[in-house]
Design a protein around this motif. Structure first.
Motif, PDB file in Angstrom:
ATOM      1  N   GLU A  88      -5.021   1.437  -4.236  1.00  0.00           N
ATOM      2  CA  GLU A  88      -6.099   0.454  -4.261  1.00  0.00           C
ATOM      3  C   GLU A  88      -7.018   0.683  -5.458  1.00  0.00           C
ATOM      4  OE1 GLU A  88      -9.802  -1.246  -1.515  1.00  0.00           O
ATOM      5  OE2 GLU A  88      -8.571   0.427  -0.784  1.00  0.00           O
ATOM      6  N   ASP A 117       0.849  -1.189   0.000  1.00  0.00           N
ATOM      7  CA  ASP A 117       0.000   0.000   0.000  1.00  0.00           C
ATOM      8  C   ASP A 117       0.889   1.246   0.000  1.00  0.00           C
ATOM      9  OD1 ASP A 117      -1.774   2.066   0.500  1.00  0.00           O
ATOM     10  OD2 ASP A 117      -2.728   1.101   2.213  1.00  0.00           O
ATOM     11  N   GLY A 160      -5.726  -5.667   4.127  1.00  0.00           N
ATOM     12  CA  GLY A 160      -4.598  -4.795   4.414  1.00  0.00           C
ATOM     13  C   GLY A 160      -3.494  -5.456   5.212  1.00  0.00           C
ATOM     14  N   VAL A 209      -8.058  -2.901   4.794  1.00  0.00           N
ATOM     15  CA  VAL A 209      -7.027  -2.016   4.233  1.00  0.00           C
ATOM     16  C   VAL A 209      -6.846  -0.820   5.158  1.00  0.00           C
ATOM     17  CG1 VAL A 209      -6.503  -0.447   2.338  1.00  0.00           C
ATOM     18  CG2 VAL A 209      -7.415  -2.730   1.848  1.00  0.00           C
ATOM     19  N   GLY A 210      -5.595  -0.479   5.417  1.00  0.00           N
ATOM     20  CA  GLY A 210      -5.290   0.694   6.225  1.00  0.00           C
ATOM     21  C   GLY A 210      -5.040   0.411   7.688  1.00  0.00           C
ATOM     22  N   PHE A 265      -1.747  -4.637   0.255  1.00  0.00           N
ATOM     23  CA  PHE A 265      -2.967  -4.969  -0.465  1.00  0.00           C
ATOM     24  C   PHE A 265      -2.863  -6.464  -0.793  1.00  0.00           C
ATOM     25  CE2 PHE A 265      -2.805  -0.452  -2.295  1.00  0.00           C
ATOM     26  CZ  PHE A 265      -3.655   0.051  -1.308  1.00  0.00           C
TER      27      PHE A 265
END
Length: 245
Positions: free
Chosen positions: A205, A140, A224, A231-232, A238
Motif C-alpha cells: 500500500e 495486497d 480492501g 484494507v486488510g 487494494f
C-alpha cells in the motif's frame, strides 16, 4: 508463450469463458457511474467485458490493449461498434481526453518495473482532464494470494460456449522482490496442451500511494474489498480511487 491467454486466439476464448461479469465489474461500474455520461478510458480492456458494460450505462468508452487477439474478440461482441478500440499501450493515449480511467483485472500488476509503472501513471495522468479520476485494482501482498497458485488449489474446468471443457491449473515459478512469475497450463478436449507465462508485481500500500502521488494524483480512497471494506479486512485487494491534481 508470454501472456498467451490474451494473445493466442484459442486461449483468448478460454479466458473470456472463465471471466464473466462479476462483483469486480460491479465495483468499477459503480465508481464510474459517479461521473454520469463520462468519457472513460479502459486501459488493458482485454476482450471488452467492462467496456461494453460501461457503454450500456451511458458512458463514452475507449478500450486500449496491446493484444490484438483480445481486441478482435471484443470487436465481435454485440454493441462493440459503440466502443472505440485501440491496439496499443498507455504511450499512445491522447492528452486531456478522458474524465475517468480504469485498469481492471489487476492490469496494474503487469507493470512490473518501477520505471515502467511510473511511465504508465504519467501517461494516464496526461490523458485525463484536470480533476479526472483513476481507478484500479492490485492484490495486497499481505494476503499472499500466489500461495494458492499451485497445481492442486488452482486446478479447474472451464466450460466453453460450445459445451467443451478445458482443464487448467497454475503454478508459481519464482517469487522475488515483490514480483511473482507463474505459468498457466491448459489441456483441451482434443489433447492439445498450451501454456501462458507471466510476471506480476505485488506492491505494498505504501508503494502504491507514493507512486500514484508522485505521478500527480491525490488518493481519494483505497479499499480492501469489493464491498469497499477497509484494507486488510476485505478480499485481499487494494482498490484505488485517485484524482488528477
Amino acid at each position: 508463450m508470454r501472456h498467451a491467454e490474451f494473445r493466442e486466439p484459442r486461449l483468448v476464448q478460454v479466458y473470456d469463458a472463465e471471466c464473466p461479469w462479476s462483483r469486480e465489474d460491479d465495483f468499477f461500474l459503480a465508481v464510474v457511474n459517479e461521473t454520469p455520461g463520462s468519457r472513460v478510458l479502459d486501459l488493458g480492456c482485454g476482450t471488452g467485458r467492462l467496456a461494453l458494460g460501461l457503454i450500456a450505462a451511458g458512458h463514452e468508452v475507449t478500450g486500449v490493449d496491446p493484444a490484438r487477439a483480445s481486441l478482435e474478440a471484443a470487436r465481435a461482441k454485440p454493441s462493440a461498434e459503440r466502443v472505440t478500440w485501440i491496439e496499443g499501450t498507455s504511450s499512445i493515449l491522447p492528452a486531456g481526453s478522458f474524465d475517468v480511467a480504469v485498469m481492471t483485472s489487476h492490469v496494474a500488476q503487469f507493470f512490473v518495473g518501477d520505471i515502467e509503472w511510473a511511465g504508465a501513471l504519467s501517461d494516464l495522468g496526461r490523458s485525463l482532464v484536470p480533476g479526472g479520476r483513476l481507478v484500479f485494482d492490485s492484490r495486497d501482498p499481505q494476503a499472499r494470494r500466489w500461495e494458492r497458485w499451485n497445481p492442486v488449489d488452482s486446478r479447474r474446468r472451464i466450460m466453453l460456449p460450445d459445451g467443451r471443457a478445458v482443464s487448467a491449473w497454475t503454478e508459481v515459478t519464482a517469487v522475488q522482490g515483490g514480483a511473482v512469475s507463474f505459468t498457466h497450463h491448459y489441456i483441451f478436449p482434443d489433447g492439445e496442451r498450451l501454456m501462458s507465462t507471466a510476471t506480476l508485481r505485488f506492491r505494498t500500500e505504501e508503494l502504491i500511494r507514493s507512486s500514484v502521488e508522485a505521478a500527480g494524483f491525490a488518493i481519494e480512497a483505497i479499499y480492501g474489498g469489493w464491498n469497499r471494506e477497509p484494507v486488510g479486512v476485505g478480499d485481499g485487494e487494494f482498490l484505488v480511487i485517485a484524482r488528477r491534481s
